[in-house]
Design an enzyme around this catalytic site. Structure first.
Site, PDB file in Angstrom:
ATOM      1  N   LEU A 108       7.262 -11.561   0.096  1.00  0.00           N
ATOM      2  CA  LEU A 108       6.607 -11.265   1.810  1.00  0.00           C
ATOM      3  C   LEU A 108       5.257  -9.968   1.513  1.00  0.00           C
ATOM      4  CD1 LEU A 108       7.462 -11.241   4.624  1.00  0.00           C
ATOM      5  CD2 LEU A 108       9.021  -8.467   3.717  1.00  0.00           C
ATOM      6  N   ASP A 109       4.286 -10.739   3.014  1.00  0.00           N
ATOM      7  CA  ASP A 109       3.296  -9.289   2.913  1.00  0.00           C
ATOM      8  C   ASP A 109       2.648  -9.837   2.162  1.00  0.00           C
ATOM      9  OD1 ASP A 109       4.200  -9.506   5.756  1.00  0.00           O
ATOM     10  OD2 ASP A 109       5.092  -8.496   5.897  1.00  0.00           O
ATOM     11  N   ALA A 110       2.010 -10.139   0.874  1.00  0.00           N
ATOM     12  CA  ALA A 110       1.349 -10.041  -0.671  1.00  0.00           C
ATOM     13  C   ALA A 110       0.730 -11.249  -1.084  1.00  0.00           C
ATOM     14  CB  ALA A 110       2.486  -9.448  -1.146  1.00  0.00           C
TER      15      ALA A 110
ATOM     16  N   GLY B 283       6.621  -5.387   5.983  1.00  0.00           N
ATOM     17  CA  GLY B 283       7.564  -6.088   6.419  1.00  0.00           C
ATOM     18  C   GLY B 283       7.791  -5.639   8.051  1.00  0.00           C
TER      19      GLY B 283
END
Lengths: 296, 296, 296, 296
Positions: C240-242, C214
């Protein structure tokens, strides 16, 4: 660094950096810090090193705010010289953040180290002025101009080398350069150049010195079959690739690489190492003694 | 690796590793993989490398299960030699996991590389037997005995060197050693030793070769003022510190270090690099060509 | 790479890269290499990986010269599909070096990753076309134009986000983009964007994921007091960011750093990691399976 | 380190280390160095740090020779407290090299961190006494005894945990332990343990915290597909894996690794990181503030 922006917040440009080299003995730190305290200088950073507490050499770097100083620059420097520097036989320098160092760049055709320095300057990572760029080729003129920096071509041949170097020194002096960076400048500088310029010259060599001194280090590294390639940034002295080392780094490589791919991979190390060395120099973090450096 | 332990689960020890070196040309991979497939060998890992697709040298390493093999070892090897190896003019080796390599260790007084190898063996990280340890000093006897390994002291003086080396070779042959490791063995081996033993010898040199060849590399690194120190593991050849490099690594150092602290810090690099090189050799990952290595 | 430039020297652009993902079973390597050999394709590089020889997934990348191919592209691809791919249930791609991938760049105001990609393209380090650059700010227009690349500003607000994303997708499709790179693009992309574009999107996140997912990861790293900071390049997914990680790296930091200096130091890691990931993607080295990658 | 071994050569064991934490303000360095100079203490090393010159916290570590001291320990400490520490509201410690710290080790079955600490102690790399080793298993008794250190087995079950921890604390107090190291001790310590022991406890966690808190971090790293694995050494607090970080490091990994091979590779990082953290603690280099550390 995160506090409220109170009226008393010191001006980050109103700082100075003091560097000291002297014979080690008791009382140096006390004398320096006492002097700064007495004159209202607030220490931000302080680093010390001693090669040997008995009979060794002592090195110190102190960064401090000038806001509360009770003296103007000149009387402050005069007082320091008399009260502290002379009794301890100090070599010392005092650099003011408000007066950024002036960096000349010498470059040939490779653009990676060159562009990296210009960008870092633009981003505010390098606190310098760049008043002049000198090249033996015209290739990078457009890049220099894009950054608004005067670009001079001084061709070098075996016959004209002495003359060309004299012209380079003249250009750098005219630009008020405090130091020069060889950003992959593919000519060996003579002792006359170094003496004529009379200021520090920083080079980037594309190997882990002292391995692979001289030309074609990537080819030499390939032939030896090493498993790491590196880069070394050092101050230039008359002896080739033998000056005081400021920064070095390496990256792992395998049997899959060719001299060409080593050269490509090496570019990333070269520009990082050169940038690190230049930043250390610019921030007065490098103290030279003999053929070595202290990098605070 | 995570599936249920079904009855068909292959035995992890029932594998073999084939290494190949030959002139590069079309069809090698097809011939080898076709041969293995036809005889029921299930490939687990495969690596290839070519110095140049035109006129270069080709390297290959294939690890496969023997469970489904339709031939016994000898006829399988004979068939491979005839059908594949000879037509392609291959140098090849075939190692069976069920027969771990036998490693002799030569050591002097420093214990760090020596103990690191013994512990890794104990933990199952190194798939070897260690049938013999030879030292020119008695210091490490207790450690060797703690691991239940025969420890022989063969003192070496200038006068007795030839004799001592002959005794070392005799001990290693008697122990059935497949290769030897110099775990900081502080004597230079003669060509007679290398010829007499006739098997690979792996050394750890305490510098980033080719920088600081020979004695006292930490002192030399200190004097040169380098910002990284390293270690190099290589096969021993008659020329000092010039054999094919298997593994190298470095760590950053600063002006704060002394020759003594460099030596202390270097120990961690030495043992890591040596362990990595020995493991690569033990797992048949290192192919030598000329004075270089392919490490799969 | 070092031989004489003989008439038979293959054209380095006349190569193709085949990637394969399929259920593992015996005979795959034999079938593929046999097919390529039979049609005159000379293998330059080959890499394989299997998650598990029993019941696992098999991955392969083969780079080969097209010079001696006995078929044109279409019939060659048709034959491969029929003879090899279908029997083994392969997912496969075939990329031709002569047709470089087309890369769209999305960027906001930070210039470091953005410029790094443009310079690497200019130097020939990234084998791509860059047909379009899209930003939500006008700041980097001059840099884009210096490289002669169309630069579109698509402002994004909470209210106009859907519309703006539709316009971005339209611009990328119009430019024939094969994939997109978020070079520090400071907006979260919606599932609609990803579906609408329908091609890979590569992001650079300024932390060592999964730590500090994040916003403001440098601030979070500072608060936690970590001794390393990092960057992660990954394919973008809805979460997100995964998404699948392609490349990661870190650098050591000390208590001396502030959130600002971490951000400055991190820039060097970010651009290196992003460049490495983009190069791997461009050279067909990344195979995605589930939420992970194989990077040959 | 290079001078002649003159009669005046100071005794390397006759040194002390002073650490200071206090509100930052002008004059601290001057006051401390002036005090040490006035009493004949020769400074060997000095490090300082300030989180913010205005309203921040100041940290200092000074190592000095006691040879020329004009006071005995007690009056020296009393004088320092009155003259320097109280006026500046300092938290301070004074450690004497001649009195090495006493380190308790808690360990379960993994031997790599445990053995690494014992060997470093034996080689003189860690300036500690190890008066007691406590384990919840008997596996490592022979290793402990080989080093001549008392080894106590205190089994821990869910039911007996409180009792077991009380016994552990009792054993550590009886042994006069100054701090404890969890060398892969596979039990979570309660707040009662920490309060009861009342001294620093250093742990090694096998991930790059704050990624992969808790059990099975290598499995979690494998599942997430990270390209680096790491280890973190930190002081233990009541919140799991959330205490002040002392040291961290990582190594690159690829898709080829399994949870098992990650665990094997990770062992090398774990023991290096733990050793680095323990050495920093032992040499009085770690100053804790809030949930973070300054490591000089």
């Amino acid at each position: 660094m995160t506090g409220p922006s109170a009226p008393s917040m010191p001006d980050p440009l109103n700082t100075a950096t003091l560097t000291i080299t002297c014979p080690d003995r008791q009382g140096i730190v006390a004398a320096v810090s006492q002097f700064l305290f007495a004159h209202g200088a607030n220490i931000i950073h302080s680093d010390q090193h001693s090669t040997d507490p008995v009979g060794g050499t002592f090195f110190m770097r102190m960064e401090f705010h000038l806001d509360g100083l009770d003296l103007a620059r000149e009387p402050f420097e005069r007082a320091f010289a008399q009260v502290v520097a002379e009794p301890f036989a100090m070599d010392w320098t005092l650099g003011y953040r408000a007066q950024p160092k002036r960096m000349a760049i010498l470059v040939s055709r490779y653009d990676h180290c060159f562009l990296d320095l210009l960008w870092r300057k633009r981003r505010g990572e390098l606190h310098v002025e760049i008043p002049v760029i000198i090249s033996n080729h015209d290739d990078l003129r457009r890049d220099a101009e894009m950054f608004g920096i005067p670009f001079h071509v001084v061709p070098v041949t075996r016959e004209t080398k002495a003359e060309a170097e004299a012209e380079q020194v003249r250009l750098m002096h005219a630009a008020g350069a405090d130091f020069a960076v060889l950003a992959r400048y593919m000519q060996i500088l003579s002792g006359d150049f170094l003496t004529g310029f009379g200021r520090p010259v920083i080079n980037i060599h594309h190997s882990f010195l002292p391995a692979f001194i001289g030309a074609n280090p990537y080819r030499a590294a390939f032939n030896r079959g090493v498993k790491l390639i590196g880069a070394t940034s050092h101050y230039v002295t008359e002896e080739l690739d033998a000056g005081p080392i400021i920064a070095q780094d390496v990256i792992p490589v395998t049997h899959r690489e060719t001299p060409d791919s080593l050269m490509r991979m090496g570019r990333d190390v070269e520009r990082q190492v050169l940038a690190r060395a230049v930043k250390a120099h610019v921030d007065d973090r490098v103290l030279v003694y003999g053929n070595k450096t202290v990098v605070f």
